[in-house]
Write a protein that holds these residues in place. Structure first.
Motif, PDB file in Angstrom:
ATOM      1  N   GLY A 158       0.831  -1.205   0.000  1.00 19.78           N
ATOM      2  CA  GLY A 158       0.000   0.000   0.000  1.00 19.78           C
ATOM      3  C   GLY A 158       0.862   1.250   0.000  1.00 19.78           C
ATOM      4  O   GLY A 158       2.021   1.212  -0.443  1.00 19.78           O
ATOM      5  N   TYR A 159       0.300   2.336   0.531  1.00 20.31           N
ATOM      6  CA  TYR A 159       0.992   3.625   0.513  1.00 20.31           C
ATOM      7  C   TYR A 159       1.089   4.193   1.922  1.00 20.31           C
ATOM      8  O   TYR A 159       0.146   4.103   2.716  1.00 20.31           O
ATOM      9  N   LEU A 160       2.250   4.777   2.229  1.00 17.41           N
ATOM     10  CA  LEU A 160       2.456   5.397   3.526  1.00 17.41           C
ATOM     11  C   LEU A 160       1.736   6.740   3.600  1.00 17.41           C
ATOM     12  O   LEU A 160       1.827   7.546   2.669  1.00 17.41           O
ATOM     13  N   ILE A 161       1.012   6.970   4.678  1.00 18.31           N
ATOM     14  CA  ILE A 161       0.404   8.284   4.915  1.00 18.31           C
ATOM     15  C   ILE A 161       0.581   8.634   6.386  1.00 18.31           C
ATOM     16  O   ILE A 161       0.579   7.766   7.256  1.00 18.31           O
ATOM     17  N   LYS A 162       0.715   9.938   6.646  1.00 12.12           N
ATOM     18  CA  LYS A 162       0.893  10.400   8.025  1.00 12.12           C
ATOM     19  C   LYS A 162       0.127  11.702   8.243  1.00 12.12           C
ATOM     20  O   LYS A 162      -0.945  11.703   8.851  1.00 12.12           O
ATOM     21  N   ASN A 163       0.670  12.805   7.747  1.00  7.96           N
ATOM     22  CA  ASN A 163       0.029  14.101   7.962  1.00  7.96           C
ATOM     23  C   ASN A 163      -1.375  14.176   7.376  1.00  7.96           C
ATOM     24  O   ASN A 163      -2.238  14.892   7.882  1.00  7.96           O
ATOM     25  N   LEU A 176      -0.580   2.768   6.884  1.00  7.30           N
ATOM     26  CA  LEU A 176      -0.604   2.179   5.547  1.00  7.30           C
ATOM     27  C   LEU A 176      -2.034   2.221   5.043  1.00  7.30           C
ATOM     28  O   LEU A 176      -2.957   1.776   5.727  1.00  7.30           O
ATOM     29  N   VAL A 177      -2.226   2.775   3.850  1.00  3.62           N
ATOM     30  CA  VAL A 177      -3.528   2.700   3.198  1.00  3.62           C
ATOM     31  C   VAL A 177      -3.391   1.669   2.090  1.00  3.62           C
ATOM     32  O   VAL A 177      -2.460   1.715   1.295  1.00  3.62           O
ATOM     33  N   PHE A 178      -4.287   0.676   2.088  1.00  2.00           N
ATOM     34  CA  PHE A 178      -4.110  -0.455   1.178  1.00  2.00           C
ATOM     35  C   PHE A 178      -5.456  -0.969   0.675  1.00  2.00           C
ATOM     36  O   PHE A 178      -6.531  -0.564   1.149  1.00  2.00           O
ATOM     37  N   GLU A 179      -5.373  -1.868  -0.280  1.00  2.77           N
ATOM     38  CA  GLU A 179      -6.561  -2.476  -0.886  1.00  2.77           C
ATOM     39  C   GLU A 179      -6.662  -3.925  -0.436  1.00  2.77           C
ATOM     40  O   GLU A 179      -5.657  -4.626  -0.341  1.00  2.77           O
ATOM     41  N   LYS A 181      -9.173  -7.432  -1.081  1.00  2.00           N
ATOM     42  CA  LYS A 181     -10.269  -8.071  -1.810  1.00  2.00           C
ATOM     43  C   LYS A 181     -10.950  -7.097  -2.774  1.00  2.00           C
ATOM     44  O   LYS A 181     -12.164  -7.054  -2.883  1.00  2.00           O
ATOM     45  N   GLY A 182     -10.136  -6.291  -3.432  1.00  2.00           N
ATOM     46  CA  GLY A 182     -10.655  -5.361  -4.425  1.00  2.00           C
ATOM     47  C   GLY A 182     -11.226  -4.078  -3.872  1.00  2.00           C
ATOM     48  O   GLY A 182     -11.654  -3.202  -4.632  1.00  2.00           O
ATOM     49  N   GLN A 183     -11.239  -3.929  -2.551  1.00  2.00           N
ATOM     50  CA  GLN A 183     -11.800  -2.727  -1.934  1.00  2.00           C
ATOM     51  C   GLN A 183     -10.681  -1.835  -1.411  1.00  2.00           C
ATOM     52  O   GLN A 183      -9.953  -2.205  -0.489  1.00  2.00           O
ATOM     53  N   PRO A 184     -10.517  -0.624  -1.981  1.00  2.00           N
ATOM     54  CA  PRO A 184      -9.467   0.291  -1.519  1.00  2.00           C
ATOM     55  C   PRO A 184      -9.896   1.018  -0.251  1.00  2.00           C
ATOM     56  O   PRO A 184     -11.043   0.944   0.175  1.00  2.00           O
ATOM     57  N   GLY A 185      -8.946   1.728   0.350  1.00  2.00           N
ATOM     58  CA  GLY A 185      -9.286   2.593   1.477  1.00  2.00           C
ATOM     59  C   GLY A 185      -9.100   2.000   2.855  1.00  2.00           C
ATOM     60  O   GLY A 185      -9.442   2.627   3.848  1.00  2.00           O
ATOM     61  N   HIS A 186      -8.547   0.782   2.966  1.00  2.00           N
ATOM     62  CA  HIS A 186      -8.262   0.226   4.286  1.00  2.00           C
ATOM     63  C   HIS A 186      -7.071   0.982   4.882  1.00  2.00           C
ATOM     64  O   HIS A 186      -6.107   1.280   4.182  1.00  2.00           O
ATOM     65  N   VAL A 187      -7.123   1.268   6.167  1.00  2.00           N
ATOM     66  CA  VAL A 187      -6.052   2.006   6.837  1.00  2.00           C
ATOM     67  C   VAL A 187      -5.658   1.288   8.120  1.00  2.00           C
ATOM     68  O   VAL A 187      -6.520   0.837   8.871  1.00  2.00           O
ATOM     69  N   VAL A 188      -4.350   1.201   8.367  1.00  2.00           N
ATOM     70  CA  VAL A 188      -3.885   0.573   9.602  1.00  2.00           C
ATOM     71  C   VAL A 188      -2.657   1.330  10.111  1.00  2.00           C
ATOM     72  O   VAL A 188      -1.784   1.712   9.330  1.00  2.00           O
ATOM     73  N   PRO A 189      -2.578   1.608  11.426  1.00  2.00           N
ATOM     74  CA  PRO A 189      -1.388   2.264  11.985  1.00  2.00           C
ATOM     75  C   PRO A 189      -0.178   1.338  11.900  1.00  2.00           C
ATOM     76  O   PRO A 189      -0.304   0.118  12.028  1.00  2.00           O
TER      77      PRO A 189
END
Length: 239
Positions: A158-163, A176-179, A181-189
């Motif tokens: 996925g992609y790193l995001i912070k600010n 990390l924002v990641f996809e 099962k085909g669904q984007p937008g999952h976020v985990v610290p």
């Protein structure tokens, strides 16, 4: 443009989480901790299973708004079934153990096992996120054939995001924002410690330095999931 698109997807998906009313049997999702939500329900069910005169009893608990509508409907006609449809045991256990099995931003699984180690049957409880809380979506009984733990309980690209991470996430930490099962937008610290290793594009490996990370950088994360987030064991930068 890539960064703006990623953040927009996250904001839309997180902002779209439904919040259900608590009255009238509507869906209830108020507990922000998955294990706590399961523990409260299962402790009440275990008490009712041991004592038919307990209040609330199984029929009332089977209609609890903390359960999904489909699960409530399934349990309504199975409260007296054997094995127990919630505990997944033919004989009521004296005690149970509850632990997190897997967890993402909007879906989690919790494993409920009897403290009697000679019994293999387990309950795999699936929870879904609604607003800032969780509700029990499904309960599946397994005769000890739950998939064994992998080396890493979390592995995603996925992609790193912070600010730019939206609330309720803490913008002081990397996420990390990641996809899935085909669904984007999952976020985990993402949690880093002295053992966290980072691998550069040229293959060079070194201890991670989160202060040097850049927003919207594509990475592959391998780590262990907990309620607080993913403790990173290995982070690989990818093209």
């Amino acid at each position: 443009m890539k960064k703006i698109t990623i953040i927009a997807v996250v904001l839309v998906l997180i902002g779209g989480g439904a919040w259900y009313a608590m009255k009238g049997g509507a869906q209830q999702a108020t507990n922000p901790d998955t294990v706590d939500a399961v523990t409260k329900f299962y402790n009440s069910w275990l008490t009712a299973a041991k004592d038919p005169a307990a209040t609330p009893g199984k029929p009332e608990l089977a209609a609890s708004a903390i359960l999904s509508k489909d699960l409530r409907a399934r349990l309504a006609s199975a409260v007296s079934a054997t094995p127990d449809p919630v505990l997944c045991q033919a004989k009521t256990p004296q005690g149970i153990s509850i632990r997190s099995f897997s967890n993402t931003a909007d879906k989690a699984q919790v494993l409920v096992t009897p403290k009697d180690k000679s019994v293999n049957d387990v309950a795999l409880v699936t929870l879904l996120k609604s607003g800032t809380g969780w509700y029990i979506s499904d309960i599946n009984c397994s005769a000890g054939d739950v998939a064994p733990e992998k080396e890493f309980s979390f592995e995603n690209v996925g992609y790193l995001i912070k600010n730019s991470v939206p609330k309720p996430y803490n913008s002081k930490n990397w996420h990390l924002v990641f996809e899935e099962k085909g669904q984007p937008g999952h976020v985990v610290p993402l949690l880093f410690d002295a053992k966290s290793q980072c691998v550069a594009l040229d293959g060079k490996e070194s201890a991670c330095s989160p202060s040097q990370f850049k927003e919207a950088t594509k990475v592959s994360i391998h780590g262990q999931m907990s309620e607080a987030g993913v403790t990173v064991v290995r982070l690989e930068f990818v093209k």
